[in-house]
Design a protein around this motif. Structure first.
Motif, PDB file in Angstrom:
ATOM      1  N   ALA A  50      -7.301  -6.005  -8.353  1.00  0.00           N
ATOM      2  CA  ALA A  50      -7.011  -7.424  -8.137  1.00  0.00           C
ATOM      3  C   ALA A  50      -5.864  -7.819  -9.061  1.00  0.00           C
ATOM      4  O   ALA A  50      -5.847  -7.434 -10.234  1.00  0.00           O
ATOM      5  N   TRP A  51      -4.930  -8.582  -8.538  1.00  0.00           N
ATOM      6  CA  TRP A  51      -3.740  -8.987  -9.279  1.00  0.00           C
ATOM      7  C   TRP A  51      -3.745 -10.489  -9.515  1.00  0.00           C
ATOM      8  O   TRP A  51      -4.336 -11.250  -8.768  1.00  0.00           O
ATOM      9  N   GLY A  52      -3.018 -10.908 -10.542  1.00  0.00           N
ATOM     10  CA  GLY A  52      -2.730 -12.323 -10.774  1.00  0.00           C
ATOM     11  C   GLY A  52      -3.956 -13.185 -10.966  1.00  0.00           C
ATOM     12  O   GLY A  52      -4.886 -12.842 -11.695  1.00  0.00           O
TER      13      GLY A  52
ATOM     14  N   LEU B 224     -23.182  -9.957  -7.847  1.00  0.00           N
ATOM     15  CA  LEU B 224     -22.967  -9.752  -6.424  1.00  0.00           C
ATOM     16  C   LEU B 224     -21.785 -10.604  -5.981  1.00  0.00           C
ATOM     17  O   LEU B 224     -21.787 -11.826  -6.166  1.00  0.00           O
ATOM     18  N   ILE B 225     -20.759  -9.961  -5.415  1.00  0.00           N
ATOM     19  CA  ILE B 225     -19.571 -10.670  -4.951  1.00  0.00           C
ATOM     20  C   ILE B 225     -19.161 -10.144  -3.582  1.00  0.00           C
ATOM     21  O   ILE B 225     -19.572  -9.057  -3.168  1.00  0.00           O
ATOM     22  N   ALA B 226     -18.370 -10.940  -2.886  1.00  0.00           N
ATOM     23  CA  ALA B 226     -17.779 -10.533  -1.612  1.00  0.00           C
ATOM     24  C   ALA B 226     -16.268 -10.473  -1.806  1.00  0.00           C
ATOM     25  O   ALA B 226     -15.676 -11.382  -2.384  1.00  0.00           O
ATOM     26  N   LEU B 227     -15.677  -9.393  -1.332  1.00  0.00           N
ATOM     27  CA  LEU B 227     -14.223  -9.215  -1.425  1.00  0.00           C
ATOM     28  C   LEU B 227     -13.664  -8.975  -0.038  1.00  0.00           C
ATOM     29  O   LEU B 227     -14.266  -8.272   0.770  1.00  0.00           O
ATOM     30  N   THR B 228     -12.513  -9.566   0.251  1.00  0.00           N
ATOM     31  CA  THR B 228     -11.760  -9.215   1.447  1.00  0.00           C
ATOM     32  C   THR B 228     -10.373  -8.797   0.987  1.00  0.00           C
ATOM     33  O   THR B 228      -9.874  -9.250  -0.044  1.00  0.00           O
ATOM     34  N   GLY B 229      -9.770  -7.921   1.761  1.00  0.00           N
ATOM     35  CA  GLY B 229      -8.450  -7.433   1.408  1.00  0.00           C
ATOM     36  C   GLY B 229      -8.014  -6.320   2.332  1.00  0.00           C
ATOM     37  O   GLY B 229      -8.376  -6.296   3.513  1.00  0.00           O
ATOM     38  N   LYS B 230      -7.259  -5.388   1.773  1.00  0.00           N
ATOM     39  CA  LYS B 230      -6.745  -4.270   2.567  1.00  0.00           C
ATOM     40  C   LYS B 230      -6.871  -2.987   1.749  1.00  0.00           C
ATOM     41  O   LYS B 230      -6.960  -3.021   0.516  1.00  0.00           O
ATOM     42  N   MET B 231      -6.889  -1.871   2.414  1.00  0.00           N
ATOM     43  CA  MET B 231      -6.940  -0.573   1.738  1.00  0.00           C
ATOM     44  C   MET B 231      -5.507  -0.084   1.525  1.00  0.00           C
ATOM     45  O   MET B 231      -4.621  -0.341   2.339  1.00  0.00           O
ATOM     46  N   GLN B 232      -5.316   0.588   0.399  1.00  0.00           N
ATOM     47  CA  GLN B 232      -4.014   1.198   0.135  1.00  0.00           C
ATOM     48  C   GLN B 232      -4.245   2.585  -0.456  1.00  0.00           C
ATOM     49  O   GLN B 232      -5.267   2.841  -1.086  1.00  0.00           O
ATOM     50  N   SER B 233      -3.285   3.454  -0.231  1.00  0.00           N
ATOM     51  CA  SER B 233      -3.313   4.767  -0.869  1.00  0.00           C
ATOM     52  C   SER B 233      -2.032   4.909  -1.671  1.00  0.00           C
ATOM     53  O   SER B 233      -0.991   4.359  -1.318  1.00  0.00           O
TER      54      SER B 233
ATOM     55  N   GLU C  21       0.335  16.985 -12.789  1.00  0.00           N
ATOM     56  CA  GLU C  21      -0.579  17.129 -11.665  1.00  0.00           C
ATOM     57  C   GLU C  21      -0.532  15.841 -10.842  1.00  0.00           C
ATOM     58  O   GLU C  21      -0.534  14.743 -11.400  1.00  0.00           O
ATOM     59  N   THR C  22      -0.478  15.956  -9.520  1.00  0.00           N
ATOM     60  CA  THR C  22      -0.459  14.781  -8.656  1.00  0.00           C
ATOM     61  C   THR C  22      -1.884  14.341  -8.359  1.00  0.00           C
ATOM     62  O   THR C  22      -2.706  15.134  -7.918  1.00  0.00           O
ATOM     63  N   LYS C  23      -2.165  13.071  -8.624  1.00  0.00           N
ATOM     64  CA  LYS C  23      -3.472  12.470  -8.333  1.00  0.00           C
ATOM     65  C   LYS C  23      -3.289  11.474  -7.203  1.00  0.00           C
ATOM     66  O   LYS C  23      -2.309  10.736  -7.163  1.00  0.00           O
ATOM     67  N   TYR C  24      -4.258  11.440  -6.281  1.00  0.00           N
ATOM     68  CA  TYR C  24      -4.222  10.514  -5.153  1.00  0.00           C
ATOM     69  C   TYR C  24      -5.349   9.502  -5.300  1.00  0.00           C
ATOM     70  O   TYR C  24      -6.461   9.838  -5.702  1.00  0.00           O
ATOM     71  N   VAL C  25      -5.038   8.247  -4.968  1.00  0.00           N
ATOM     72  CA  VAL C  25      -5.994   7.152  -5.103  1.00  0.00           C
ATOM     73  C   VAL C  25      -6.026   6.369  -3.794  1.00  0.00           C
ATOM     74  O   VAL C  25      -4.979   6.068  -3.221  1.00  0.00           O
ATOM     75  N   VAL C  26      -7.237   6.058  -3.336  1.00  0.00           N
ATOM     76  CA  VAL C  26      -7.433   5.130  -2.223  1.00  0.00           C
ATOM     77  C   VAL C  26      -8.270   3.993  -2.782  1.00  0.00           C
ATOM     78  O   VAL C  26      -9.328   4.226  -3.365  1.00  0.00           O
ATOM     79  N   GLU C  27      -7.775   2.762  -2.649  1.00  0.00           N
ATOM     80  CA  GLU C  27      -8.452   1.612  -3.235  1.00  0.00           C
ATOM     81  C   GLU C  27      -8.234   0.373  -2.382  1.00  0.00           C
ATOM     82  O   GLU C  27      -7.312   0.308  -1.570  1.00  0.00           O
ATOM     83  N   MET C  28      -9.101  -0.602  -2.601  1.00  0.00           N
ATOM     84  CA  MET C  28      -8.981  -1.886  -1.920  1.00  0.00           C
ATOM     85  C   MET C  28      -8.119  -2.815  -2.764  1.00  0.00           C
ATOM     86  O   MET C  28      -8.300  -2.904  -3.979  1.00  0.00           O
ATOM     87  N   VAL C  29      -7.180  -3.504  -2.141  1.00  0.00           N
ATOM     88  CA  VAL C  29      -6.381  -4.540  -2.800  1.00  0.00           C
ATOM     89  C   VAL C  29      -7.011  -5.882  -2.422  1.00  0.00           C
ATOM     90  O   VAL C  29      -7.062  -6.244  -1.247  1.00  0.00           O
ATOM     91  N   VAL C  30      -7.511  -6.604  -3.409  1.00  0.00           N
ATOM     92  CA  VAL C  30      -8.260  -7.845  -3.180  1.00  0.00           C
ATOM     93  C   VAL C  30      -7.319  -8.979  -2.794  1.00  0.00           C
ATOM     94  O   VAL C  30      -6.320  -9.222  -3.458  1.00  0.00           O
ATOM     95  N   GLU C  31      -7.686  -9.663  -1.710  1.00  0.00           N
ATOM     96  CA  GLU C  31      -6.947 -10.843  -1.267  1.00  0.00           C
ATOM     97  C   GLU C  31      -7.789 -12.110  -1.360  1.00  0.00           C
ATOM     98  O   GLU C  31      -7.246 -13.204  -1.450  1.00  0.00           O
ATOM     99  N   ASP C  32      -9.113 -11.979  -1.334  1.00  0.00           N
ATOM    100  CA  ASP C  32     -10.000 -13.136  -1.394  1.00  0.00           C
ATOM    101  C   ASP C  32     -11.309 -12.728  -2.063  1.00  0.00           C
ATOM    102  O   ASP C  32     -11.765 -11.597  -1.903  1.00  0.00           O
TER     103      ASP C  32
ATOM    104  N   GLU D 257     -20.748 -20.191  -6.240  1.00  0.00           N
ATOM    105  CA  GLU D 257     -20.276 -20.012  -4.880  1.00  0.00           C
ATOM    106  C   GLU D 257     -18.902 -20.647  -4.783  1.00  0.00           C
ATOM    107  O   GLU D 257     -18.773 -21.828  -4.541  1.00  0.00           O
ATOM    108  N   VAL D 258     -17.883 -19.829  -4.993  1.00  0.00           N
ATOM    109  CA  VAL D 258     -16.512 -20.305  -4.999  1.00  0.00           C
ATOM    110  C   VAL D 258     -15.679 -19.335  -4.179  1.00  0.00           C
ATOM    111  O   VAL D 258     -15.836 -18.129  -4.290  1.00  0.00           O
ATOM    112  N   THR D 259     -14.808 -19.842  -3.366  1.00  0.00           N
ATOM    113  CA  THR D 259     -13.880 -18.988  -2.623  1.00  0.00           C
ATOM    114  C   THR D 259     -12.484 -19.316  -3.100  1.00  0.00           C
ATOM    115  O   THR D 259     -12.142 -20.467  -3.294  1.00  0.00           O
ATOM    116  N   THR D 260     -11.674 -18.290  -3.297  1.00  0.00           N
ATOM    117  CA  THR D 260     -10.302 -18.498  -3.740  1.00  0.00           C
ATOM    118  C   THR D 260      -9.364 -17.690  -2.871  1.00  0.00           C
ATOM    119  O   THR D 260      -9.771 -16.721  -2.257  1.00  0.00           O
ATOM    120  N   VAL D 261      -8.141 -18.073  -2.861  1.00  0.00           N
ATOM    121  CA  VAL D 261      -7.137 -17.358  -2.065  1.00  0.00           C
ATOM    122  C   VAL D 261      -6.382 -16.393  -2.909  1.00  0.00           C
ATOM    123  O   VAL D 261      -6.123 -16.513  -4.028  1.00  0.00           O
TER     124      VAL D 261
END
Length: 116
Positions: free
Chosen positions: A51-53, A68-77, A86-97, A112-116
């Motif tokens: 999560a950024w910013g 307990l939290i809910a996250l929405t976003g996108k996956m990135q590799s 050595e090359t390491k590979y990461v797959v992670e979710m980038v949080v958008e909400d 119970e708070v939702t943020t953008v």
């Protein structure tokens, strides 16, 4: 389409890092329960996220390990090189909400708070 929504519990305390120019980031893992149990014990998938910013700052301010939290976003590799080249590979979710659902401890009120 690259969209993901997860509900789960934080596996560790939020650690905010300043990456310069007033930008903050946090990396953590969300334990997401599976719909089935193995030998009567619930199992979980452990999904890494970043999560950024303002989102990172809100997580640090309002969340603790086990919440307990809910996250929405996108996956990135991505990949990176270690000190030993050595090359390491990461797959992670980038949080958008973020939605704060329930504190782990029963004596703390749920946020119970939702943020953008």
């Amino acid at each position: 389409m690259n969209t993901i929504a997860l509900v789960g519990r934080l596996t560790k305390e939020i650690e905010l890092r300043d990456v310069g120019e007033g930008r903050f980031v946090t990396n953590n893992t969300l334990a997401v329960r599976k719909t089935f149990k193995k030998e009567g014990v619930p199992e979980a998938d452990f999904i890494p996220f970043v999560a950024w910013g303002k989102r990172a700052e809100l997580l640090e301010e309002y969340c603790s390990k086990g919440d307990l939290i809910a996250l929405t976003g996108k996956m990135q590799s991505r990949s990176y090189k270690t000190e030993s080249d050595e090359t390491k590979y990461v797959v992670e979710m980038v949080v958008e909400d973020i939605e704060f659902i329930q504190k782990k401890a029963a004596d703390k009120p749920a946020q119970e708070v939702t943020t953008v």
